[in-house]
Write an enzyme that holds these catalytic residues in place. Sequence first.
Site, PDB file in Angstrom:
ATOM      1  N   HIS A 143       0.840  -1.192   0.000  1.00 27.10           N
ATOM      2  CA  HIS A 143       0.000   0.000   0.000  1.00 27.10           C
ATOM      3  C   HIS A 143       0.879   1.247   0.000  1.00 27.10           C
ATOM      4  O   HIS A 143       1.774   1.378   0.837  1.00 27.10           O
ATOM      5  CB  HIS A 143      -0.915   0.025   1.227  1.00 27.10           C
ATOM      6  CG  HIS A 143      -1.867  -1.124   1.286  1.00 27.10           C
ATOM      7  ND1 HIS A 143      -1.482  -2.389   1.686  1.00 27.10           N
ATOM      8  CD2 HIS A 143      -3.194  -1.209   0.975  1.00 27.10           C
ATOM      9  CE1 HIS A 143      -2.529  -3.205   1.633  1.00 27.10           C
ATOM     10  NE2 HIS A 143      -3.577  -2.513   1.203  1.00 27.10           N
ATOM     11  N   LYS A 170      -1.349  -7.950  -4.578  1.00 28.90           N
ATOM     12  CA  LYS A 170      -2.192  -6.779  -4.343  1.00 28.90           C
ATOM     13  C   LYS A 170      -1.314  -5.536  -4.265  1.00 28.90           C
ATOM     14  O   LYS A 170      -0.384  -5.467  -3.467  1.00 28.90           O
ATOM     15  CB  LYS A 170      -3.006  -6.902  -3.051  1.00 28.90           C
ATOM     16  CG  LYS A 170      -3.879  -5.659  -2.794  1.00 28.90           C
ATOM     17  CD  LYS A 170      -4.604  -5.699  -1.462  1.00 28.90           C
ATOM     18  CE  LYS A 170      -5.380  -4.412  -1.232  1.00 28.90           C
ATOM     19  NZ  LYS A 170      -5.999  -4.356   0.117  1.00 28.90           N
ATOM     20  N   LYS A 314     -15.430  23.240 -19.596  1.00 32.71           N
ATOM     21  CA  LYS A 314     -16.208  23.382 -20.831  1.00 32.71           C
ATOM     22  C   LYS A 314     -15.530  24.273 -21.861  1.00 32.71           C
ATOM     23  O   LYS A 314     -15.607  24.007 -23.070  1.00 32.71           O
ATOM     24  CB  LYS A 314     -17.601  23.917 -20.515  1.00 32.71           C
ATOM     25  CG  LYS A 314     -18.467  22.949 -19.713  1.00 32.71           C
ATOM     26  CD  LYS A 314     -19.850  23.512 -19.478  1.00 32.71           C
ATOM     27  CE  LYS A 314     -20.690  22.538 -18.653  1.00 32.71           C
ATOM     28  NZ  LYS A 314     -22.079  23.000 -18.486  1.00 32.71           N
ATOM     29  N   ASP A 351     -26.051  21.945 -23.690  1.00 31.35           N
ATOM     30  CA  ASP A 351     -26.542  22.747 -22.563  1.00 31.35           C
ATOM     31  C   ASP A 351     -27.569  23.776 -22.991  1.00 31.35           C
ATOM     32  O   ASP A 351     -28.591  23.980 -22.328  1.00 31.35           O
ATOM     33  CB  ASP A 351     -25.375  23.497 -21.891  1.00 31.35           C
ATOM     34  CG  ASP A 351     -24.592  22.633 -20.915  1.00 31.35           C
ATOM     35  OD1 ASP A 351     -25.149  21.629 -20.432  1.00 31.35           O
ATOM     36  OD2 ASP A 351     -23.439  22.973 -20.625  1.00 31.35           O
TER      37      ASP A 351
END
Length: 546
Positions: A143, A170, A314, A351
């Site tokens: 980890h 893992k 955007k 939109d």
Amino acid sequence: MAAAMSVSAVVPPAAAVARARTLLCVPATARAPREMAAEVAAAAALGADLAELRLDRLAGFAPRRDLPALLAKPRTLPALVTYRPKWEGGEYEGEDEPRFEALQLAMELGAEYVDIELKVADKFIKFMSGKKPETCKLIVSSHNYENTPSAEELGKLLAQIQATGADIVKIATTATEIVDVSRMFQILVHCQVPIIGLVMNDRGFISRVLCPKFGGYLTFGSLEKGKESAPAQPTVADLINVYNIRQIGPDTKVFGIIGKPVGHSKSPILHNEAFRSVGLNAVYVPFLVDDLAKFLHTYSSPDFAGFSCTIPHKEDAVRCCDEVDPIARDIGAVNTIIRKPNGNLVGYNTDYVGAISAIEDGIRATQSTRSTTSPLAGRLFVVIGAGGAGKALAYGAKEKGARVVIANRTFARAQELGNLIGGPALTLAELENYHPEEGMILANTTAIGMHPNTNDTPLSKQALKSYAVVFDAVYTPKETRLLREAAECGATVVSGLEMFIRQAEGQFEHFMGMPAVDGKFRALATSLDNPSTMKGNGRAAAKPRL
């Protein structure tokens, strides 16, 4: 920082990943054995494949007293036993030997999986002295709570874990930006042994949903919100019912919403159910993106087929697309991106139609007579916000014949948009006393008032008395403070949920190349606040797809 890596060469062909389906594991994190057993039973009822018993979470844990009860057969689910030390993100603070003894006892009692940390894996294997039952698989885990290493470093880590004799590898890392996840996807695809590869926190969320596409052995889903065992862990119910994870495979197309923030968005619920309703092998996920150009370059595979684009990307999307629809170019904002088979990105804007039609219908619903002329024609239309959504509303209102005024916190931005559409500009402070005529329309296109800041509003209640119609693009919550106070002042109010539904229908048409099913998105929207009630692959439908 590790360099970004394109996943254009990482997406596996269907034949490349001949592995069993990805398992769903629910961490049991209760403080008492009885409650932990109840969590396992609840996980089984939700459709999980196995449960992780987090022994380090148990208060006053006594292995020989508690493990026989937790692992007694018959069990509702196979058990993955973890006794995580504090130095690896767990809560156990004692010496290794008592922990090793508990894990070995779990094996003897029939645990199907035991997890041990790479740092002490050799020591633990030596401690077992070859006594591991054949029915138990050993997971050796690493980890990293700070970052995600380079692909080369991940490869070396993978080899190091394999060298311990692990049955299952893992690796869990942490995303500093969403492009980090592409390196984990590369490791998953090319690993020749069973591997669990996940990237933690919100920017790594897609690793938890898309791991079946890249061959991950299992993914974790919490029993419910608040019971996560790692940052940004989804619930197992959302994995099954919202993301349809049982059906994700190597050939699944990926769509999603690009934004910052993005966790509030209901788009995954809406689009995933729409995909399911037409039988499309696709999944729609939230992409928390800091750098749009870097994201689009990194996830350049044709399998990443289309994106919704929201705040604050955007306007940048116009520059990132190879082609832009003329209307979207005129607006200066893109909220929908499609990747063509040749890899080119095409930008659209849904939109303006979604918002303007919602406002028009809201006004018409209050009128006794119908007219072919837009109810916006000749009206004074005040837009709050000069970003991508503000540009769309200003463009749409002007096209309908309205006289548009732009108000924005930063006056220079308001002035820039005002010059583009030929209307005056104001600051929000000036808007408080702006009342040149009756019957004005107000449209908020900013994120002010969006969850969790639901007490915020862009305009005072006193100022709202000047408006006949008020629209708010924010849809979480559905009734914002702005709309509530506008209604109290007698205005006609139009919820951002209306815009959301209509622009989503437009996006779906671009994604699919076909019209949205009439009324489907509106019907789905009624379940937005309770995704668990939506149709999905629940327990009865959760059969393995090999």
